[in-house]
Design an enzyme around this catalytic site. Structure first.
Site, PDB file in Angstrom:
ATOM      1  N   SER A 187      19.671  42.268  20.579  1.00  0.00           N
ATOM      2  CA  SER A 187      18.433  41.526  21.326  1.00  0.00           C
ATOM      3  C   SER A 187      17.181  42.279  21.167  1.00  0.00           C
ATOM      4  O   SER A 187      16.908  42.238  20.015  1.00  0.00           O
ATOM      5  CB  SER A 187      18.731  41.694  22.950  1.00  0.00           C
ATOM      6  OG  SER A 187      18.050  40.642  23.704  1.00  0.00           O
ATOM      7  N   ASP A 246      23.333  30.707  22.127  1.00  0.00           N
ATOM      8  CA  ASP A 246      22.627  31.667  22.897  1.00  0.00           C
ATOM      9  C   ASP A 246      21.589  31.001  23.696  1.00  0.00           C
ATOM     10  O   ASP A 246      20.793  30.470  23.335  1.00  0.00           O
ATOM     11  CB  ASP A 246      22.208  32.722  22.094  1.00  0.00           C
ATOM     12  CG  ASP A 246      21.430  33.817  22.636  1.00  0.00           C
ATOM     13  OD1 ASP A 246      21.115  33.948  23.649  1.00  0.00           O
ATOM     14  OD2 ASP A 246      21.473  34.873  21.913  1.00  0.00           O
ATOM     15  N   HIS A 297      24.811  35.065  24.195  1.00  0.00           N
ATOM     16  CA  HIS A 297      23.880  36.195  23.892  1.00  0.00           C
ATOM     17  C   HIS A 297      25.108  37.330  23.617  1.00  0.00           C
ATOM     18  O   HIS A 297      24.694  38.140  22.753  1.00  0.00           O
ATOM     19  CB  HIS A 297      22.977  36.440  24.979  1.00  0.00           C
ATOM     20  CG  HIS A 297      21.881  37.452  24.537  1.00  0.00           C
ATOM     21  ND1 HIS A 297      20.990  37.099  23.290  1.00  0.00           N
ATOM     22  CD2 HIS A 297      21.502  38.553  25.092  1.00  0.00           C
ATOM     23  CE1 HIS A 297      20.300  38.304  23.181  1.00  0.00           C
ATOM     24  NE2 HIS A 297      20.467  38.973  24.127  1.00  0.00           N
TER      25      HIS A 297
END
Length: 723
Positions: free
Chosen positions: A593, A668, A700
């Site tokens: 991320s 995602d 995600h």
């Protein structure tokens, strides 16, 4: 002649090191072999000196809510067990009515986004042991009224309430429409970045419901495709405001249960671009509302008269960078309130009167308050968690509301988290450190005296003894620029200072985050220890922009995400590369991320330092990410184009020299696959070779079934091949 005893003794000597050197495997990590035992859904009762725990039997699938006494820790009763009701496949979540005579039980939950979900909900009467459905459809966020007579909930973007006695349901709103109007439930960006889902609340008389209405008709739409739902990919479209684009238009409303009428509250005299929190005060007809401007550097606390709609500004805070929203606002009996703020440079606790006049700054010092637990009106004591004993540690403290008689209640260095009894006489402490798995203990609140150990993970500790695990060592790295950065390092258990080792660095680095903390192992930690067993040194450094070292350290990255954080990772890698036992030509970096954004930037901007990088679900250009998060730290792209572009890895692909693995989930909803697809196109057009993997229909977190095992096997193989 050698005796049999002598032979057996020699064999034992040979076998013992082999047993001690047992290596961790990815299969063990992702099968849950190292899972800790905990106290799940630990909930302190309000009306009795008791607490509840959700006990789950993983073997049978049965779950129960069990009631315990705080003072004795003895089990009082099982309030409800899923095995006693055919309607309950499991107990996924539960809440109590205000009088704690009834419970709302969630089962068959269906996740929506990170925090939100639908579920089938039942009202359970504890005395009669009877169960009845709230609605014959999955609903969201049901909550009892203060008089225990009604349950308000959301369904299909509208609000309703259910009368417990009559079984009748009343619609509060009727204009809800998917991707258009949402009543009482947050839109995607509020849920993700302001971290709440239920945007409605009963007052303390049970006669009014305040709610936020989201008009998202002008918010741009984003579409993802799901591939495993039929012959043709299934398109899922939802409203997602990217940086600089339109957000939902929010408005505040109060519904009167007695008259069945709704009043819209006029907020235009303040900064009502965002409404990140609403909360009723102890005055049943006074609602508190927090309002923010789009830059999130101006916060107003406003009181609303529920009968007249009149608004009164109570408190205003501004910041040169940004203000973070918390749930620490707590109203006392006289409607004075406790508030936390970074306004003196560190997060501390403040006491204001009901008009918003400062009575006292309760805590102060060059350290941060990290959690507020509550106020005991009998003793005047405030209970909180802080990093006063070092920014990588957490301790529980009490202090009088006058700022005197501060007492540290937790003696062990590491991470301590408390759950207090309703009368604040006791607390259950959850403690762990990098060397001690979670231990749950009961303490007296006056001085922190240990009463009894409730649960420990000695069985796991004994099991791990067989692995001779390398230890996580904490240190502070000082960069050539003079910045002191918290760090940890894991060396092989058989570390030889005369050898040269490759180094694999891990970081996240997002604003206010922390990866260097003195607590028990995560799944990643076991992976890092596995890599250390295979001859790698693993290191982690929290650079500037991370949390719990004061506002100046955290907010230095304002308007330039990815500049100072990347500088610090590169500088820290150079320092580590200078150690006698490190092969400076073999340093890699990994992140997920924001960490994937960072590792991508590091392999590009630090191409003379990093040999390889792994980026999972990375942001590759902040123009692709959502408004609330991105603009909090960067303002809009229209205002700060250079801040967006100069630090986005997608604009630096020509600098790639090392080996780069790019990973993303196709579904995602948070960091869209668009980030990776456009990064791939930029790399292709720059004629750069790289590796990449897309996980179909994964969000995600990229998990489900064997997904994590396959992913971590891929990453492990990449490290072995490239580093």
């Amino acid at each position: 002649m050698i005796s049999i005893k002598r032979v057996l003794f020699l064999l034992l000597l040979i076998a013992t090191p082999a047993l001690a050197q047992r290596n961790i495997t990815l299969e063990e990590i992702w099968s849950g072999a190292f899972r800790t035992q905990g106290m799940y859904e630990l909930h302190s009762m309000e009306n009795s000196n008791q607490y509840t725990v959700l006990d789950v039997n993983w073997a049978t699938g049965n779950s129960s809510v069990d009631l315990y006494d705080f003072k004795t820790l003895e089990k009082v009763s099982t309030l409800i067990s899923s095995k006693d009701f055919a309607e309950l496949n499991s107990i996924d979540a539960f809440t109590f009515s205000p009088d704690e005579k009834k419970m709302l039980i969630a089962t068959n939950t269906q996740p929506i986004y990170r925090h939100s979900f639908f579920a089938e909900y039942y009202i359970y009467d504890i005395a009669t042991k009877s169960l009845k459905s709230v609605a014959d459809i999955p609903i969201q966020e049901p909550v009892f009224s203060a008089d225990n007579s009604k349950v308000a909930y959301a369904h299909a973007n509208n609000l309703y309430y259910y009368d417990v006695a009559t079984g009748n349901t009343q619609a509060i709103t009727k204009d809800g429409e998917r991707n258009a109007i949402i009543n009482g439930i947050t839109d995607w960006v509020y849920e993700e970045e302001f971290a709440f889902v239920r945007a409605f609340d009963w007052n303390k008389a049970g006669d009014k419901i305040a709610y936020i209405r989201f008009d998202e008709r002008e918010v741009p739409e984003f579409t993802m495709e799901y591939y495993n739902m039929g012959l043709y990919p299934y398109p899922y479209t939802f409203k997602y405001p990217k940086a600089g684009e339109n957000n939902s238009k929010v408005s505040l409303h109060i519904y009167d249960v007695k008259t069945g009428t709704t009043k819209q509250i006029a907020l235009n005299s303040f900064n009502p671009y965002y409404i990140p929190r609403i909360k009723w005060t102890n005055d049943a007809q006074t609602l508190s509302v927090q309002l923010m401007n789009r830059h999130q550097n101006n916060l107003d606390l406003v009181f609303v008269d529920a009968n007249t709609g009149k608004t009164t500004g109570v408190l205003n805070e501004t910041d040169k960078a940004y203000i973070n929203i918390t749930d620490n606002l707590t109203f006392l009996k006289d409607n004075s309130f406790i508030w936390t703020s970074e306004k003196d440079g560190y997060n501390h606790i403040y006491h204001y009167n009901e008009k918003g006049k400062l009575i006292k700054q309760i805590t102060e010092g060059n350290w941060e308050v990290t959690a507020f637990y509550g106020f005991d009106d009998r003793t005047g004591n405030v209970f909180y968690q802080s990093v006063e004993n070092g920014s990588i540690n957490r301790d529980v403290y009490s202090i009088n509301i006058n700022g005197k008689r501060k007492t540290r209640l937790t003696p062990n260095e590491g991470t301590n988290e408390a759950t207090f009894s309703p009368d604040f006489d006791y607390f259950i402490n959850s403690y762990s450190s990098a060397t001690t798995p979670p231990v749950y203990t009961l303490h007296e609140s006056k001085k922190g005296k240990l009463v009894k150990t409730i649960k420990n993970n000695q069985g796991l500790a004994n099991k791990l003894d067989k692995y001779n695990l390398p230890k996580k060592k904490f240190t502070v790295i000082t960069t050539p620029k003079g910045h002191e950065l918290n760090a940890w390092m894991i060396k092989p258990a058989d570390f030889d200072p005369n050898k040269k080792y490759p180094v694999f660095m891990y970081q996240y680095s997002g604003p206010g985050s922390q990866e260097v903390s003195n607590q028990w192992h995560s799944y990643n930690d076991y992976w890092f220890m596995m890599l250390a067993q295979q001859g790698y040194i693993v290191a982690c450094v929290d650079g500037r922009g991370t949390g719990f070292k004061g506002a100046a350290f955290k907010k230095v990255t304002y308007k330039e995400l990815g500049k100072y954080e990347v500088e610090d990772q590169i500088d820290a890698a150079k320092v580590i590369g200078g150690y006698d036992y490190v092969d400076e030509s073999r340093i890699g970096i990994f992140g997920w991320s924001f960490g994937g954004f960072m590792s991508s930037n590091c392999i590009l901007k630090g191409n003379d330092v990093f040999k390889m990088a792994i980026a999972v679900a990375p942001v590759t250009n902040w123009r692709f990410y959502d408004t609330v998060y991105t603009e909090r730290y960067m303002q809009t792209p229209q205002e700060n184009a250079s801040g967006y572009d100069e630090n986005s890895p997608i604009n630096h692909v020509k600098k790639l020299k090392g080996d780069y693995l790019l990973v993303h989930g196709s579904a995602d909803d948070n960091v869209h696959l668009q980030n990776t697809m456009l990064m791939v196109e930029a790399l292709v057009q720059a004629n750069k070779q790289f590796d990449w993997a897309i996980y179909p229909d994964k969000n995600h977190g990229i998990y489900g079934g064997a997904t994590r095992l396959q992913l971590y096997t891929k990453m492990t193989n990449f490290i072995k091949e490239k580093l």
